[in-house]
Design an enzyme around this catalytic site. Structure first.
Site, PDB file in Angstrom:
ATOM      1  N   HIS A 167      -7.684 -13.453  -6.330  1.00 49.76           N
ATOM      2  CA  HIS A 167      -8.165 -12.949  -5.488  1.00 49.76           C
ATOM      3  C   HIS A 167      -9.733 -12.812  -6.136  1.00 49.76           C
ATOM      4  O   HIS A 167      -9.941 -12.445  -7.398  1.00 49.76           O
ATOM      5  CB  HIS A 167      -7.588 -11.564  -5.907  1.00 49.76           C
ATOM      6  CG  HIS A 167      -7.638  -9.998  -5.216  1.00 49.76           C
ATOM      7  ND1 HIS A 167      -8.732  -9.415  -5.138  1.00 49.76           N
ATOM      8  CD2 HIS A 167      -7.401  -9.963  -4.018  1.00 49.76           C
ATOM      9  CE1 HIS A 167      -9.422  -9.276  -4.299  1.00 49.76           C
ATOM     10  NE2 HIS A 167      -7.974  -8.828  -3.452  1.00 49.76           N
ATOM     11  N   LYS A 209       0.828  -0.746   0.282  1.00 51.94           N
ATOM     12  CA  LYS A 209      -0.270  -0.001   0.304  1.00 51.94           C
ATOM     13  C   LYS A 209       1.164   1.033  -0.163  1.00 51.94           C
ATOM     14  O   LYS A 209       2.579   1.390   0.155  1.00 51.94           O
ATOM     15  CB  LYS A 209      -0.670   0.094   0.921  1.00 51.94           C
ATOM     16  CG  LYS A 209      -1.574  -1.319   1.220  1.00 51.94           C
ATOM     17  CD  LYS A 209      -3.081  -1.074   0.325  1.00 51.94           C
ATOM     18  CE  LYS A 209      -3.733  -2.321   0.689  1.00 51.94           C
ATOM     19  NZ  LYS A 209      -4.323  -2.551   0.293  1.00 51.94           N
TER      20      LYS A 209
HETATM   21  C1  CAP Z   1      -6.946  -5.030   1.798  1.00 56.07           C
HETATM   22  C2  CAP Z   1      -7.668  -5.634   0.633  1.00 56.07           C
HETATM   23  C3  CAP Z   1      -7.741  -6.591  -0.031  1.00 56.07           C
HETATM   24  C4  CAP Z   1      -9.351  -6.791   0.231  1.00 56.07           C
HETATM   25  C5  CAP Z   1      -9.828  -7.750  -0.094  1.00 56.07           C
HETATM   26  C6  CAP Z   1      -8.310  -4.039  -0.118  1.00 56.07           C
HETATM   27  O1  CAP Z   1      -6.072  -4.444   2.385  1.00 56.07           O
HETATM   28  O2  CAP Z   1      -6.161  -5.577  -0.643  1.00 56.07           O
HETATM   29  O3  CAP Z   1      -8.050  -6.552  -1.464  1.00 56.07           O
HETATM   30  O4  CAP Z   1      -9.301  -6.841   1.383  1.00 56.07           O
HETATM   31  O5  CAP Z   1     -10.888  -8.418   0.894  1.00 56.07           O
HETATM   32  O6  CAP Z   1      -7.894  -3.546  -1.083  1.00 56.07           O
HETATM   33  O7  CAP Z   1      -8.759  -3.439   0.757  1.00 56.07           O
HETATM   34  P1  CAP Z   1      -6.257  -4.080   3.970  1.00 56.07           P
HETATM   35  P2  CAP Z   1     -11.466  -9.982   0.126  1.00 56.07           P
HETATM   36  O8  CAP Z   1      -5.465  -5.215   4.844  1.00 56.07           O
HETATM   37  O9  CAP Z   1      -5.375  -2.625   4.177  1.00 56.07           O
HETATM   38  O10 CAP Z   1      -7.679  -4.203   4.591  1.00 56.07           O
HETATM   39  O11 CAP Z   1     -10.025 -11.059   1.132  1.00 56.07           O
HETATM   40  O12 CAP Z   1     -12.810 -10.228   1.844  1.00 56.07           O
HETATM   41  O13 CAP Z   1     -12.001 -10.306  -0.851  1.00 56.07           O
HETATM   42 MG    MG Z   2      -6.670  -5.037  -2.145  1.00 56.28          MG
END
Ligand code: CAP
Ligand code: MG
Length: 464
Positions: free
Chosen positions: A278, A158
């Site tokens: 993903h 990030k």
């Molecule tokens: C998490 C994340 C993930 C989603 C996936 C985002 O970042 O990279 O892609 O949370 O969710 O982009 O939000 P953080 P799921 O750790 O900063 O929240 O696994 O439910 O598909």
């Molecule tokens: Mg993500």
């Protein structure tokens, strides 16, 4: 009909399962007219016709032979119908591209239905065995990770977009210095500000140096979600060979690219690398209680298609709004009936992608979304409750890069908690209070200030 009283009978537990086990069976929840038993039955007849061979009115063109494609109602349970679909209705030569129209197609659009949720699907063994399943599976992934006896800890770089390749790889490097896995985020692929070749080269060069220095296994899940996924995968493989490294997985946004793309990637024997799925965009279909598709359906399809890793939620420990808790029901091996809302639980999903299913290897659940070091103990407990012990991957983006002392220390806190909860002493603790006390003591020990800072961070805390 009273919604909250709705329960769910797993398809294989239906009294009529035996005589229908050679067919496809879908479980759908509907609302039709006044939702009386008669109304639901009528609605299920409409749905069954629409998803197999019929249409909205009787037609004169039906022949004796055409009835071979008709569907039927296997069982009705409140507002849930279990619908039989002839196995030959799925043109297997069409791969997963011919499946959705047969099991999750037009009926969502039927104006007469006030609700249509596709809950679950069963495929006969004759169909399942036509599919490859994961090339590596949970055991293969853990073997690649040095058979570590703990949760795999990872991070999403990030900010998820906007960094240049050097900046991105530097963040990744700081994660790799402590944790196990780094992934591209769901929308980062080959943007002008971060071309994939430069990002891959910078990252894998740094990763290689850390592997050589520490001897620790590392994994980079590189996003290949593009127009020609196979070509991109081959280009990545060629670059990795030039760099002399192979510690990477092929990440695909599976919902966006389609299950068929994943299956085609899995079928390439010259691309023997783990496939990381993903599930970006899934919530557009899975969250609605009115019209939608339960993620359980996709989870089963991705496992058949070859997903080695799959995002399946955080047992309610993260940001993605899962108001869920593990229902005692799942601690039984094979429940006869469950609360309907459990179908959406991470616990049920993770059971579905790891339990024995024909000859398919299991898919490794990935927990992600608002995680932080203090969230890991609860995830470990729930994962243990379904019999999967430490076999799960946990990713944190904000929950690592948001540590007061930065990424590397955040990654160390994340990994160190994953290690701490594997001790026999911790695993023997039954009570929440004693587990919390153990981890608070752990965080208070010299050298563990980074863990205490994570537990004390007001937005994070400690979930046991
Ligand atoms: C998490 C994340 C993930 C989603 C996936 C985002 O970042 O990279 O892609 O949370 O969710 O982009 O939000 P953080 P799921 O750790 O900063 O929240 O696994 O439910 O598909
Ligand atoms: Mg993500």
């Amino acid at each position: 009909m009273n919604e909250e009283k709705q329960t769910y009978i797993p398809i294989e537990k239906l009294e009529e399962f035996k005589e229908n086990k050679d067919s496809i069976i879908i479980a759908v929840q509907i609302s039709f007219k006044n939702d009386t038993e008669e109304d639901i039955h009528e609605g299920l007849i409409e749905l069954t016709k629409e998803t197999t061979s019929g249409t909205w009115v009787e037609i004169s063109t039906v022949t004796e032979g055409s009835t071979q494609a008709d569907g039927w109602i296997v069982h009705e349970h409140g507002k849930i119908g279990y619908i039989g679909i002839p196995a030959h209705n799925w043109d297997l030569s069409g791969g997963f591209n011919n499946l959705p129209a047969n099991i999750m197609g037009n009926y969502f659009g039927l104006g007469t239905l006030k609700q249509a949720r596709f809950l679950d699907v069963y495929f006969p063994p004759e169909i399942v065995k036509q599919f490859p399943g994961p090339r590596f599976g949970v055991d293969g992934i853990y073997k690649k990770m040095g058979d570590m006896k703990r949760m795999i800890t990872g991070s999403i770089v990030k900010p998820k977009m906007g960094l240049n390749p050097i900046e991105w790889a530097t963040v990744a490097e700081n994660v790799f210095k402590e944790a196990d896995l780094v992934k591209d985020d769901e929308n980062l692929c080959n943007q002008v500000f971060c071309p994939w070749r430069e990002r891959f080269t910078e990252t894998m060069t740094r990763q290689q140096a850390i592997i050589e220095e520490t001897g620790e296994p590392k994994m980079y899940a590189h996003n290949i979600t593009t127009i020609d996924i196979l070509q991109r995968a081959r280009d990545v493989k060629a670059l990795a060979e030039e760099l002399g490294t192979h510690h990477y997985s092929m990440m695909v946004d599976g919902i966006i690219s389609g299950v068929n793309s994943v299956h085609r990637l899995r079928m390439q024997d010259d691309l023997p690398f783990p496939i990381y799925i993903h599930r970006a965009m899934h919530a557009a279909m899975t969250r609605s209680r009115d019209f939608g598709i339960n993620f359980l359906v996709f989870a089963k399809l991705f496992r058949m298609a070859g997903a080695d890793y799959l995002h399946t939620g955080t047992y309610g420990s993260g940001k993605m709004g899962e108001a869920e808790s593990l229902h005692p029901t799942l601690e039984e091996d094979d429940p006869e009936i469950i609360p309907l809302e459990l179908l959406d639980d991470t616990a049920y999903l993770n059971r579905a992608i790891t339990k024995s299913w024909g000859d398919l290897k299991s898919t490794l659940p990935m927990a992600s979304g608002g995680l932080f070091p203090g969230a890991l103990p609860r995830i470990r407990r729930f994962n243990g409750a379904i019999g999967n012990a430490f076999q799960i991957g946990c990713n944190a983006g904000g929950g690592i890069h948001g540590h007061p002392r930065g990424t590397r220390v955040g990654a160390k806190a994340f990994k160190d908690v994953a290690v701490a909860v594997e001790t026999n002493e911790y695993q023997s603790l039954e009570e929440e209070t004693t587990r919390r006390a153990y981890l608070d003591d752990f965080a208070s020990m010299d050298g563990n200030e980074h863990v205490k800072q994570a537990f004390d961070k007001v937005e994070w805390g400690l979930l046991v």
